[in-house]
Every structure is written in C-alpha cells, then in structure tokens.
Write a protein that holds these residues in place. Sequence first.
Motif, short mmCIF file in Angstrom:
data_model
loop_
_atom_site.label_atom_id
_atom_site.label_comp_id
_atom_site.label_asym_id
_atom_site.label_seq_id
_atom_site.Cartn_x
_atom_site.Cartn_y
_atom_site.Cartn_z
N ARG A 9 0.82 -1.14 0.06
CA ARG A 9 -0.02 0.04 0.05
C ARG A 9 0.72 1.08 0.14
NH1 ARG A 9 1.15 -1.95 4.77
NH2 ARG A 9 0.94 -0.55 6.65
N VAL A 10 0.21 2.38 -0.22
CA VAL A 10 0.76 3.66 -0.28
C VAL A 10 -0.01 4.41 1.00
CG1 VAL A 10 1.04 6.25 -1.23
CG2 VAL A 10 1.24 4.15 -2.83
N VAL A 11 0.61 4.98 2.09
CA VAL A 11 0.34 5.45 3.28
C VAL A 11 0.57 6.95 3.03
CG1 VAL A 11 0.35 5.60 5.64
CG2 VAL A 11 0.71 3.43 4.63
N TYR A 12 -0.50 7.73 3.23
CA TYR A 12 -0.24 9.09 3.40
C TYR A 12 -0.78 9.90 4.52
CZ TYR A 12 -1.10 14.06 2.18
OH TYR A 12 -1.21 15.32 2.11
N SER A 13 0.11 10.54 5.30
CA SER A 13 -0.27 11.05 6.68
C SER A 13 -0.50 12.53 6.46
CB SER A 13 0.76 10.98 7.59
OG SER A 13 0.40 11.84 8.62
N VAL A 14 -1.54 13.09 6.33
CA VAL A 14 -2.04 14.63 6.06
C VAL A 14 -1.13 15.14 7.16
CG1 VAL A 14 -3.79 16.11 6.12
CG2 VAL A 14 -4.16 13.93 5.10
N GLU A 15 -1.13 14.87 8.54
CA GLU A 15 -0.81 15.50 9.58
C GLU A 15 0.84 15.76 9.30
OE1 GLU A 15 0.06 14.72 14.03
OE2 GLU A 15 -2.11 15.15 13.60
N PHE B 53 5.65 2.14 -8.17
CA PHE B 53 4.95 1.53 -7.00
C PHE B 53 3.56 1.51 -7.22
CE2 PHE B 53 3.21 0.64 -2.85
CZ PHE B 53 4.16 -0.23 -2.53
N ALA B 54 3.03 2.55 -7.34
CA ALA B 54 1.23 2.74 -7.24
C ALA B 54 0.66 2.49 -8.75
CB ALA B 54 0.90 4.00 -6.63
N THR B 55 0.48 1.64 -9.01
CA THR B 55 -0.30 1.28 -10.30
C THR B 55 -1.87 1.22 -9.97
OG1 THR B 55 -0.17 -1.15 -9.77
CG2 THR B 55 1.66 -0.17 -11.19
N THR B 56 -2.59 1.17 -11.12
CA THR B 56 -3.98 1.35 -11.01
C THR B 56 -4.46 0.15 -10.01
OG1 THR B 56 -4.27 2.47 -13.07
CG2 THR B 56 -6.19 1.43 -12.24
N GLY B 57 -5.43 0.42 -9.23
CA GLY B 57 -5.91 -0.46 -8.27
C GLY B 57 -5.02 -0.78 -6.82
N THR B 58 -3.86 -0.09 -6.77
CA THR B 58 -2.91 -0.07 -5.74
C THR B 58 -3.76 0.73 -4.34
OG1 THR B 58 -0.83 -0.11 -6.94
CG2 THR B 58 -0.80 0.54 -4.69
N LYS B 59 -3.81 0.23 -3.29
CA LYS B 59 -4.33 0.48 -1.91
C LYS B 59 -3.66 1.79 -1.54
CE LYS B 59 -5.64 -0.85 2.65
NZ LYS B 59 -5.66 -1.86 3.50
N VAL B 60 -4.38 2.91 -1.14
CA VAL B 60 -3.80 3.97 -0.80
C VAL B 60 -4.69 4.29 0.69
CG1 VAL B 60 -3.55 6.59 -0.89
CG2 VAL B 60 -3.35 5.19 -2.80
N THR B 61 -3.78 4.35 1.83
CA THR B 61 -4.29 4.51 3.02
C THR B 61 -4.13 6.04 3.54
OG1 THR B 61 -4.32 2.35 3.60
CG2 THR B 61 -4.31 3.80 5.46
N ASP C 202 5.81 -2.54 1.18
CA ASP C 202 5.36 -3.81 0.34
C ASP C 202 4.51 -4.73 0.92
OD1 ASP C 202 6.95 -5.27 2.31
OD2 ASP C 202 8.64 -5.09 0.95
N ALA C 203 4.63 -5.75 0.30
CA ALA C 203 3.43 -6.87 0.74
C ALA C 203 3.73 -7.56 2.08
CB ALA C 203 3.19 -8.05 -0.29
N SER C 204 5.24 -7.31 2.43
CA SER C 204 5.46 -8.16 3.83
C SER C 204 5.51 -7.05 4.93
CB SER C 204 6.87 -8.52 3.78
OG SER C 204 7.73 -7.43 3.66
N ASP C 205 4.89 -5.69 4.70
CA ASP C 205 4.66 -4.62 5.48
C ASP C 205 6.21 -3.89 5.91
OD1 ASP C 205 1.94 -4.46 5.85
OD2 ASP C 205 1.99 -6.18 7.33
N ALA C 206 6.93 -3.99 4.93
CA ALA C 206 8.30 -3.48 4.98
C ALA C 206 8.39 -1.99 4.28
CB ALA C 206 9.31 -4.16 4.41
N THR C 207 8.69 -0.92 4.91
CA THR C 207 8.49 0.30 4.23
C THR C 207 9.73 0.17 3.24
OG1 THR C 207 7.97 1.41 6.23
CG2 THR C 207 9.01 2.73 4.44
N ARG C 208 9.47 0.56 1.90
CA ARG C 208 10.55 0.52 0.81
C ARG C 208 10.86 1.99 0.71
NH1 ARG C 208 12.57 -3.54 1.19
NH2 ARG C 208 11.15 -5.65 1.04
N ARG C 209 10.09 2.94 0.97
CA ARG C 209 10.56 4.55 0.74
C ARG C 209 9.76 5.43 1.44
NH1 ARG C 209 13.41 6.47 -4.05
NH2 ARG C 209 13.28 8.81 -4.05
N THR C 210 10.13 6.17 2.16
CA THR C 210 9.13 7.41 2.66
C THR C 210 9.83 8.68 2.43
OG1 THR C 210 8.24 7.96 4.83
CG2 THR C 210 10.51 7.25 4.89
#
Length: 187
Positions: free
Chosen positions: A71-77, A176-184, A85-93
């Motif tokens: 997933r892509v995670v976006y924090s507004v704050e 990373f974020a192809t069509t259908g990728t989850k964004v939280t 990635d799928a194993s919950d490891a951060t690939r980039r921030t």
Amino acid sequence: MPARLPSWAWVSGLTVGAIAAVTFLAVQADQGPHPTAAATKPAPTTSAGKDPAPKETAPARVPDGSGTGRRVVYSVEQKRVWLVDASDATRRTFTVWPGTVDPGPGSYTVSSRTEGATTGSDGVEIERIVYFAQRDGVSVAFSNAVDGSSPPPPASGTKTGGIRLHKADGTAVWDFATTGTKVTVVG
C-alpha cells in the motif's frame, strides 16, 4: 599441383582459432584485478528555484492503523508518504507538499494515472499523476513538477488536490502505485 583446401575447412579453422583466442583472453582477464563499486549516495544538488530533497536522519515509522499489505500510506498531519510492500516493510518514505484539499482519512485505491506532462491547478507543469481520491469536487493525486520545483503558494481560496512530490519520489510513486493499488490516508 598441390590440393586446395575447401572453404569450409578454412572457416572452421578460423572459428576454432578465434574461440581459442577469446578463451585465452577471458582466462587472463579473470586472473587480473577486479574493480569493486562502493555504495554511495549522490550528493543533492540545488538549482535556483528548486528545493533539494529533505535529508532523512532515520526512517519515519509507518503510522499505526494504516492497514497491512502492499500500500501507499499518506499522513496528512505529517505531510509524509510511505511505500509499503506486501511484507509490511517500508520501501521508501518521504515528505510532500500537500494541496489545499486533503483527502479524508480512509482507504482508497489508485483509480487512474497520467504519465505525460500537463498543467496542474496551480499553473505548474506536472507529470506522473496518480489519482486516488475526490473531495469537494477536486481530484486528489500525487504528482511532481516537470522541472522538479516545489509548488508555489496557492492563491487565496484556490482548491488544489495535488500532493506534490520531489521528482525522484514522483518516479518512485509512479513505479509503485499502479492502478488498483491501495492508498491509506491517516490524520
């Protein structure tokens, strides 16, 4: 009169000789010194009107409650994005410049993408646009300026949904974020 060798014999002889020469040279090269590449980070460069990518001292932790899996995670704050990635490891921030319209907290998916350059709502030429939400009639998307610049301050009352990224981060999100990728989106 001496007998002539057929042409196939000449070609075969030359081929065997060439293979032997290449093999000899390969063995010689393998016995010589081998260069090694050092892992280095390129020094950031700054041009007039462009902001360098911010220096990271330690990777920021993915916010609690941002889900699991790729997933892509976006924090507004925090004005920060994580590519997880799928194993919950951060690939980039990395940090971002948000628009004036924030997506509400929740789960979205990448609905469409536009790679080529177009003019953003702030009048800047942008590329690699990754759309994932709509709010108050404004499309919300990640993008980067073609020239790598930071966005100008929005005009008073202007509604912009572009979440502007540094150019290298824009490329990373695009890949990373192809069509259908989850964004939280979290607060």
